[in-house]
Design a protein around this motif. Structure first.
Motif, short mmCIF file in Angstrom:
data_model
loop_
_atom_site.label_atom_id
_atom_site.label_comp_id
_atom_site.label_asym_id
_atom_site.label_seq_id
_atom_site.Cartn_x
_atom_site.Cartn_y
_atom_site.Cartn_z
N THR A 1 1.16 4.21 -3.15
CA THR A 1 0.82 5.60 -2.83
C THR A 1 2.04 6.51 -2.96
OG1 THR A 1 -0.91 4.85 -1.34
CG2 THR A 1 -0.12 7.10 -1.03
N ASP B 1 -0.64 11.73 2.71
CA ASP B 1 -0.56 10.28 2.52
C ASP B 1 0.47 9.64 3.45
OD1 ASP B 1 -2.56 10.35 0.64
OD2 ASP B 1 -1.20 10.29 -1.08
N LYS C 1 -0.19 16.73 -0.64
CA LYS C 1 -0.77 15.40 -0.88
C LYS C 1 0.16 14.32 -0.36
CE LYS C 1 -3.38 12.30 -3.23
NZ LYS C 1 -3.34 11.13 -2.39
N ASN D 1 0.83 -1.21 0.00
CA ASN D 1 0.00 0.00 0.00
C ASN D 1 0.86 1.26 0.00
OD1 ASN D 1 -2.35 -1.48 0.04
ND2 ASN D 1 -2.53 -1.43 2.26
N THR D 2 1.90 1.23 0.80
CA THR D 2 2.80 2.37 0.89
C THR D 2 3.50 2.62 -0.44
OG1 THR D 2 3.14 1.97 3.24
CG2 THR D 2 4.79 3.31 2.14
N LEU E 1 -0.19 6.79 6.19
CA LEU E 1 0.57 5.54 6.11
C LEU E 1 1.34 5.29 7.40
CD1 LEU E 1 1.87 5.94 2.47
CD2 LEU E 1 0.21 4.25 3.26
N THR F 1 3.39 7.16 -6.62
CA THR F 1 2.54 8.11 -7.34
C THR F 1 2.77 9.53 -6.85
OG1 THR F 1 0.86 6.42 -7.71
CG2 THR F 1 0.14 8.71 -7.89
N ASP F 2 2.80 9.69 -5.53
CA ASP F 2 3.00 11.02 -4.95
C ASP F 2 4.37 11.61 -5.30
OD1 ASP F 2 0.46 10.92 -3.84
OD2 ASP F 2 1.16 10.50 -1.81
#
Length: 128
Positions: free
Chosen positions: A41, A73, A69, A37-38, A77, A44-45
């Motif tokens: 995210t 996130d 953003k 998951n990390t 996280l 992308t960031d």
């Protein structure tokens, strides 16, 4: 080039999300979930931050929005990670985001390399 995040770092973090479930035993399932998951995210960031800083002359607000953003996130996280190594790597990323924010606030050209290095460290934690 100061605005360019190492593409290999971003790609390795993204690839981590795809490969990690295959390389993990049952005892590390939670860490794998946290890392997957990390990785998705964060990759992308970080790509968005890199693009925004690269285009800062045309759209200075985009860099601030991309950093915010990423901060949001990473905060989420960090709160959701049950693995201490992953949480530490996320904390290191947060420190680099703060440095980028300070540079942007001072109208300085930020160095994105430490952010890429921190992302690579997260990848290392997740696969090591």
């Amino acid at each position: 080039m100061p605005f360019r995040t190492h593409r290999s770092t971003v790609l390795s973090v993204a690839a981590l999300a795809l490969v990690l479930p295959l390389a993990v035993g049952c005892s590390a399932a939670q860490k794998a979930l946290d890392c997957g998951n990390t990785a998705v995210t964060v990759s992308t960031d970080i790509a968005n931050v890199s693009t925004a800083f690269g285009n800062a002359q045309n759209d200075p607000q985009a860099a601030g929005a991309a950093l915010q953003k990423l901060k949001t996130d990473l905060d989420q996280l960090g709160r959701n990670s049950s693995d201490t190594d992953v949480a530490k790597a996320v904390t290191d990323l947060q420190a680099q985001v703060e440095k980028l924010q300070q540079a942007a606030n001072n109208k300085q050209v930020p160095d994105l390399k430490p952010l890429g290095d921190a992302a690579a460290n997260l990848s290392k934690v997740c696969t090591g």
